[in-house]
Write a protein that holds these residues in place. Structure first.
Motif, PDB file in Angstrom:
ATOM      1  N   GLU A 118       0.838  -1.207   0.000  1.00  0.00           N
ATOM      2  CA  GLU A 118       0.000   0.000   0.000  1.00  0.00           C
ATOM      3  C   GLU A 118       0.868   1.250   0.000  1.00  0.00           C
ATOM      4  O   GLU A 118       0.590   2.217  -0.725  1.00  0.00           O
ATOM      5  CB  GLU A 118      -0.936   0.001   1.211  1.00  0.00           C
ATOM      6  CG  GLU A 118      -2.027  -1.037   1.131  1.00  0.00           C
ATOM      7  CD  GLU A 118      -2.821  -1.184   2.426  1.00  0.00           C
ATOM      8  OE1 GLU A 118      -2.470  -0.530   3.435  1.00  0.00           O
ATOM      9  OE2 GLU A 118      -3.793  -1.956   2.415  1.00  0.00           O
ATOM     10  N   ASP A 147       2.331   1.600  -3.437  1.00  0.00           N
ATOM     11  CA  ASP A 147       1.321   2.132  -4.365  1.00  0.00           C
ATOM     12  C   ASP A 147       1.124   3.625  -4.151  1.00  0.00           C
ATOM     13  O   ASP A 147       1.056   4.396  -5.118  1.00  0.00           O
ATOM     14  CB  ASP A 147      -0.018   1.388  -4.187  1.00  0.00           C
ATOM     15  CG  ASP A 147       0.055  -0.055  -4.664  1.00  0.00           C
ATOM     16  OD1 ASP A 147       1.010  -0.396  -5.402  1.00  0.00           O
ATOM     17  OD2 ASP A 147      -0.838  -0.842  -4.288  1.00  0.00           O
ATOM     18  N   ALA A 148       1.040   4.044  -2.877  1.00  0.00           N
ATOM     19  CA  ALA A 148       0.862   5.468  -2.575  1.00  0.00           C
ATOM     20  C   ALA A 148       2.070   6.262  -3.053  1.00  0.00           C
ATOM     21  O   ALA A 148       1.920   7.352  -3.637  1.00  0.00           O
ATOM     22  CB  ALA A 148       0.655   5.661  -1.069  1.00  0.00           C
ATOM     23  N   GLU A 155       4.115   5.434  -5.493  1.00  0.00           N
ATOM     24  CA  GLU A 155       4.051   5.468  -6.959  1.00  0.00           C
ATOM     25  C   GLU A 155       3.032   6.497  -7.429  1.00  0.00           C
ATOM     26  O   GLU A 155       3.275   7.209  -8.414  1.00  0.00           O
ATOM     27  CB  GLU A 155       3.722   4.079  -7.504  1.00  0.00           C
ATOM     28  CG  GLU A 155       4.873   3.092  -7.370  1.00  0.00           C
ATOM     29  CD  GLU A 155       4.491   1.669  -7.736  1.00  0.00           C
ATOM     30  OE1 GLU A 155       3.285   1.371  -7.936  1.00  0.00           O
ATOM     31  OE2 GLU A 155       5.408   0.825  -7.826  1.00  0.00           O
ATOM     32  N   ASP A 156       1.888   6.583  -6.739  1.00  0.00           N
ATOM     33  CA  ASP A 156       0.880   7.591  -7.092  1.00  0.00           C
ATOM     34  C   ASP A 156       1.452   8.992  -6.894  1.00  0.00           C
ATOM     35  O   ASP A 156       1.245   9.881  -7.743  1.00  0.00           O
ATOM     36  CB  ASP A 156      -0.390   7.417  -6.247  1.00  0.00           C
ATOM     37  CG  ASP A 156      -1.149   6.145  -6.603  1.00  0.00           C
ATOM     38  OD1 ASP A 156      -0.875   5.565  -7.679  1.00  0.00           O
ATOM     39  OD2 ASP A 156      -2.008   5.728  -5.796  1.00  0.00           O
ATOM     40  N   ARG A 157       2.168   9.211  -5.781  1.00  0.00           N
ATOM     41  CA  ARG A 157       2.764  10.541  -5.539  1.00  0.00           C
ATOM     42  C   ARG A 157       3.813  10.856  -6.597  1.00  0.00           C
ATOM     43  O   ARG A 157       3.904  11.989  -7.070  1.00  0.00           O
ATOM     44  CB  ARG A 157       3.377  10.588  -4.133  1.00  0.00           C
ATOM     45  CG  ARG A 157       2.330  10.654  -3.025  1.00  0.00           C
ATOM     46  CD  ARG A 157       2.945  10.985  -1.662  1.00  0.00           C
ATOM     47  NE  ARG A 157       3.982  10.073  -1.218  1.00  0.00           N
ATOM     48  CZ  ARG A 157       3.777   8.938  -0.566  1.00  0.00           C
ATOM     49  NH1 ARG A 157       2.550   8.571  -0.257  1.00  0.00           N
ATOM     50  NH2 ARG A 157       4.789   8.170  -0.199  1.00  0.00           N
ATOM     51  N   ALA A 162       3.887   9.682  -9.702  1.00  0.00           N
ATOM     52  CA  ALA A 162       3.170   9.967 -10.952  1.00  0.00           C
ATOM     53  C   ALA A 162       2.594  11.376 -10.909  1.00  0.00           C
ATOM     54  O   ALA A 162       2.671  12.128 -11.902  1.00  0.00           O
ATOM     55  CB  ALA A 162       2.074   8.932 -11.188  1.00  0.00           C
ATOM     56  N   ALA A 163       2.016  11.763  -9.761  1.00  0.00           N
ATOM     57  CA  ALA A 163       1.452  13.118  -9.635  1.00  0.00           C
ATOM     58  C   ALA A 163       2.569  14.153  -9.753  1.00  0.00           C
ATOM     59  O   ALA A 163       2.408  15.195 -10.419  1.00  0.00           O
ATOM     60  CB  ALA A 163       0.726  13.267  -8.306  1.00  0.00           C
ATOM     61  N   ARG A 180       3.540  14.461 -13.317  1.00  0.00           N
ATOM     62  CA  ARG A 180       2.539  15.257 -14.063  1.00  0.00           C
ATOM     63  C   ARG A 180       2.725  16.748 -13.779  1.00  0.00           C
ATOM     64  O   ARG A 180       2.689  17.574 -14.689  1.00  0.00           O
ATOM     65  CB  ARG A 180       1.119  14.811 -13.684  1.00  0.00           C
ATOM     66  CG  ARG A 180       0.702  13.514 -14.328  1.00  0.00           C
ATOM     67  CD  ARG A 180      -0.793  13.247 -14.154  1.00  0.00           C
ATOM     68  NE  ARG A 180      -1.208  13.180 -12.761  1.00  0.00           N
ATOM     69  CZ  ARG A 180      -1.143  12.100 -12.006  1.00  0.00           C
ATOM     70  NH1 ARG A 180      -0.673  10.985 -12.499  1.00  0.00           N
ATOM     71  NH2 ARG A 180      -1.545  12.139 -10.750  1.00  0.00           N
TER      72      ARG A 180
END
Length: 150
Positions: free
Chosen positions: A98, A101-102, A104-106, A108-109, A112
């Motif tokens: 988890e 994943d968090a 990786e999300d940060r 990716a953000a 961006r």
């Protein structure tokens, strides 16, 4: 008289024989009694040994069963501890996944946002170039007008 005692069938020989027979019967009776006593003692000893053997077997069976139960309990405790450790490890793995994943999300953000910032910087650079180019054109036009006025 000594001839009478040695003569077979004489009353003295018969009495002597009876005396020897009586003595032999008493000796035999005493031996039989001693044998019976010894046999009774031996039987009692055998019964005592058999009883001891039975007690030892019973005790050994009890100890064996106790050890088996203790061993089974230890195995159960180890199995439960192992299952708890596996569950804790799986839970920790889930937490790590988890968190990954968090992260990786940060990431990716952030990528961006970086791309958006790069586009904004590129757009600002283009506006700055256009502004500079426009200013230079105006300056050139102004210089030409001033040069044409002279």
């Amino acid at each position: 008289m000594s001839d009478e005692q040695n003569t077979p069938g004489s009353p003295a020989a018969a009495a002597a024989a009876r005396a020897r027979i009586g003595e032999a019967e008493r000796t035999l009776a005493a031996a039989a009694e001693a044998a019976a006593t010894a046999e009774a003692r031996a039987e009692a000893e055998i019964r005592a040994l058999e009883a001891d053997l039975e007690r030892w077997r019973t005790e050994s069976d009890r100890v064996r069963k106790e050890l088996e139960l203790r061993h089974e309990e230890e195995l159960t405790e180890e199995r439960v501890a192992k299952e708890r450790a596996i569950a804790a490890a799986e839970e920790r793995l889930t937490e790590i996944e988890e968190q990954t994943d968090a992260a990786e999300d940060r990431i990716a953000a952030a990528e961006r946002r970086a791309e958006e910032a790069e586009r904004a910087v590129a757009a600002e650079k283009a506006r700055a170039r256009e502004g500079a180019a426009g200013w230079l054109r105006e300056r050139i036009d102004q210089i030409r007008r001033e040069g044409g006025d002279r």
